[in-house]
Design a protein around this motif. Sequence first.
Motif, PDB file in Angstrom:
ATOM      1  N   ALA A  26       0.868  -1.073   0.008  1.00 27.29           N
ATOM      2  CA  ALA A  26      -0.068   0.010   0.032  1.00 27.29           C
ATOM      3  C   ALA A  26       0.700   1.275   0.145  1.00 27.29           C
ATOM      4  CB  ALA A  26      -1.235  -0.074   1.353  1.00 27.29           C
ATOM      5  N   TYR A 178     -22.976  -4.500   2.079  1.00 22.39           N
ATOM      6  CA  TYR A 178     -21.789  -4.607   2.029  1.00 22.39           C
ATOM      7  C   TYR A 178     -21.189  -5.943   2.739  1.00 22.39           C
ATOM      8  CZ  TYR A 178     -20.984   0.406   1.707  1.00 22.39           C
ATOM      9  OH  TYR A 178     -20.877   1.830   1.351  1.00 22.39           O
ATOM     10  N   GLN A 183     -13.200  -4.980   1.569  1.00 25.78           N
ATOM     11  CA  GLN A 183     -12.267  -3.718   1.057  1.00 25.78           C
ATOM     12  C   GLN A 183     -13.448  -2.525   0.897  1.00 25.78           C
ATOM     13  OE1 GLN A 183      -9.059  -4.243   0.011  1.00 25.78           O
ATOM     14  NE2 GLN A 183      -8.981  -1.901   0.115  1.00 25.78           N
ATOM     15  N   ALA A 184     -14.475  -2.625   0.433  1.00 25.01           N
ATOM     16  CA  ALA A 184     -15.583  -1.437   0.312  1.00 25.01           C
ATOM     17  C   ALA A 184     -15.768  -0.891   1.633  1.00 25.01           C
ATOM     18  CB  ALA A 184     -16.673  -1.792  -0.706  1.00 25.01           C
ATOM     19  N   PHE A 186     -14.154  -0.942   4.347  1.00 31.03           N
ATOM     20  CA  PHE A 186     -12.966  -0.257   4.941  1.00 31.03           C
ATOM     21  C   PHE A 186     -12.715   1.087   4.233  1.00 31.03           C
ATOM     22  CE2 PHE A 186     -11.566  -4.715   6.341  1.00 31.03           C
ATOM     23  CZ  PHE A 186     -12.250  -4.747   7.414  1.00 31.03           C
ATOM     24  N   GLU A 187     -12.987   1.078   2.987  1.00 25.96           N
ATOM     25  CA  GLU A 187     -12.630   2.422   2.174  1.00 25.96           C
ATOM     26  C   GLU A 187     -13.790   3.501   2.667  1.00 25.96           C
ATOM     27  OE1 GLU A 187     -12.417   1.092  -2.049  1.00 25.96           O
ATOM     28  OE2 GLU A 187     -10.351   0.497  -1.723  1.00 25.96           O
ATOM     29  N   ARG A 188     -14.883   2.946   2.847  1.00 25.15           N
ATOM     30  CA  ARG A 188     -16.069   3.652   3.183  1.00 25.15           C
ATOM     31  C   ARG A 188     -15.683   4.414   4.584  1.00 25.15           C
ATOM     32  NH1 ARG A 188     -18.976   7.579   3.477  1.00 25.15           N
ATOM     33  NH2 ARG A 188     -21.123   7.488   3.962  1.00 25.15           N
ATOM     34  N   MET A 190     -12.809   4.926   5.752  1.00 22.65           N
ATOM     35  CA  MET A 190     -11.682   5.884   5.630  1.00 22.65           C
ATOM     36  C   MET A 190     -12.677   7.260   5.177  1.00 22.65           C
ATOM     37  SD  MET A 190      -8.648   4.964   6.567  1.00 22.65           S
ATOM     38  CE  MET A 190      -7.928   6.324   6.158  1.00 22.65           C
ATOM     39  N   ASP A 191     -13.449   7.101   4.197  1.00 20.98           N
ATOM     40  CA  ASP A 191     -14.190   8.358   3.874  1.00 20.98           C
ATOM     41  C   ASP A 191     -14.452   9.181   4.908  1.00 20.98           C
ATOM     42  OD1 ASP A 191     -13.205   7.718   1.134  1.00 20.98           O
ATOM     43  OD2 ASP A 191     -15.078   6.846   0.422  1.00 20.98           O
ATOM     44  N   GLN A 216      -6.884  -5.942   3.721  1.00 16.09           N
ATOM     45  CA  GLN A 216      -7.715  -5.165   3.147  1.00 16.09           C
ATOM     46  C   GLN A 216      -7.921  -3.854   3.975  1.00 16.09           C
ATOM     47  OE1 GLN A 216      -8.301  -8.662   3.636  1.00 16.09           O
ATOM     48  NE2 GLN A 216     -10.041  -9.114   2.043  1.00 16.09           N
ATOM     49  N   ALA A 217      -7.881  -4.122   5.180  1.00 18.04           N
ATOM     50  CA  ALA A 217      -8.021  -2.950   6.034  1.00 18.04           C
ATOM     51  C   ALA A 217      -6.626  -1.976   6.016  1.00 18.04           C
ATOM     52  CB  ALA A 217      -7.930  -3.357   7.525  1.00 18.04           C
ATOM     53  N   ALA A 220      -6.769   0.032   2.917  1.00 19.23           N
ATOM     54  CA  ALA A 220      -7.579   1.149   2.899  1.00 19.23           C
ATOM     55  C   ALA A 220      -6.993   2.341   3.666  1.00 19.23           C
ATOM     56  CB  ALA A 220      -9.168   0.618   3.631  1.00 19.23           C
TER      57      ALA A 220
END
Length: 239
Positions: A26, A178, A183-184, A186-188, A190-191, A216-217, A220
């Motif tokens: 990453a 979800y 991945q989705a 954890f990305e959300r 982060m947002d 995945q975390a 993200a």
Amino acid sequence: MTDHKDEIAANLAGVEERIATACAAAGRARDEVTLVVVTKTYPASDVRFLSELGVRHVAENRDQDAAPKAAECADLPLTWHFVGQLQTNKVRSVVGYAGFVHSVDRSRLVTALSREAVRAGREVGCLIQVAFDAGASGRGERGGVAPAGVAELADLLAGAEGLRPAGLMTVAPLTGEYAGREQAVFERLMDLSTGLRRTHPTANMVSAGMSADLEQAVAAGATHVRVGSAVLGVRPRLG
């Protein structure tokens, strides 16, 4: 060392390698991610051994197990994290040992935590648990508040004596849109964290990822991963 200790040491080394590899992939420095070892169902002797191996952050999800374990290990240089759903009648005990509570999800809990933190003369870092499977009730199947409720809770924490808004936590949901999309999720998260830090800059912790999905975390942007079985082995059955 005993076979059990050898297994823990080898497992911990393996998890550390997984985190380091995920950080490298990453483009992140290894020290950007803190490993929190979840020691639920395991004895204080294992916590002591983890400390000898260099672990500095441990977590529990049941106060009745955590309180005596934390007391027995009070001489160790450890930070205790409480990661389970927290009932208000357990708050006084949890505030006695936990540096961080990852499962703040309602105003009544903020009030109780503040009262007991002031009474104990402590400051407790509080992470808001975000439920991405929250339904009409605004709460998730395993606790947590819907994303829309984060800002209000953060403001309450910021104004609560003895507490500080430390960040966000989530558990990848088993149901809803979800489910199976770690991945989705954890990305959300982060947002949401980016938005939260605009109003509460100190709320910079992102607690996400466990034994099965820590990569995945980390990808993200998680700052803390909560790992239990990958370090300590398959958990004994609770009677």
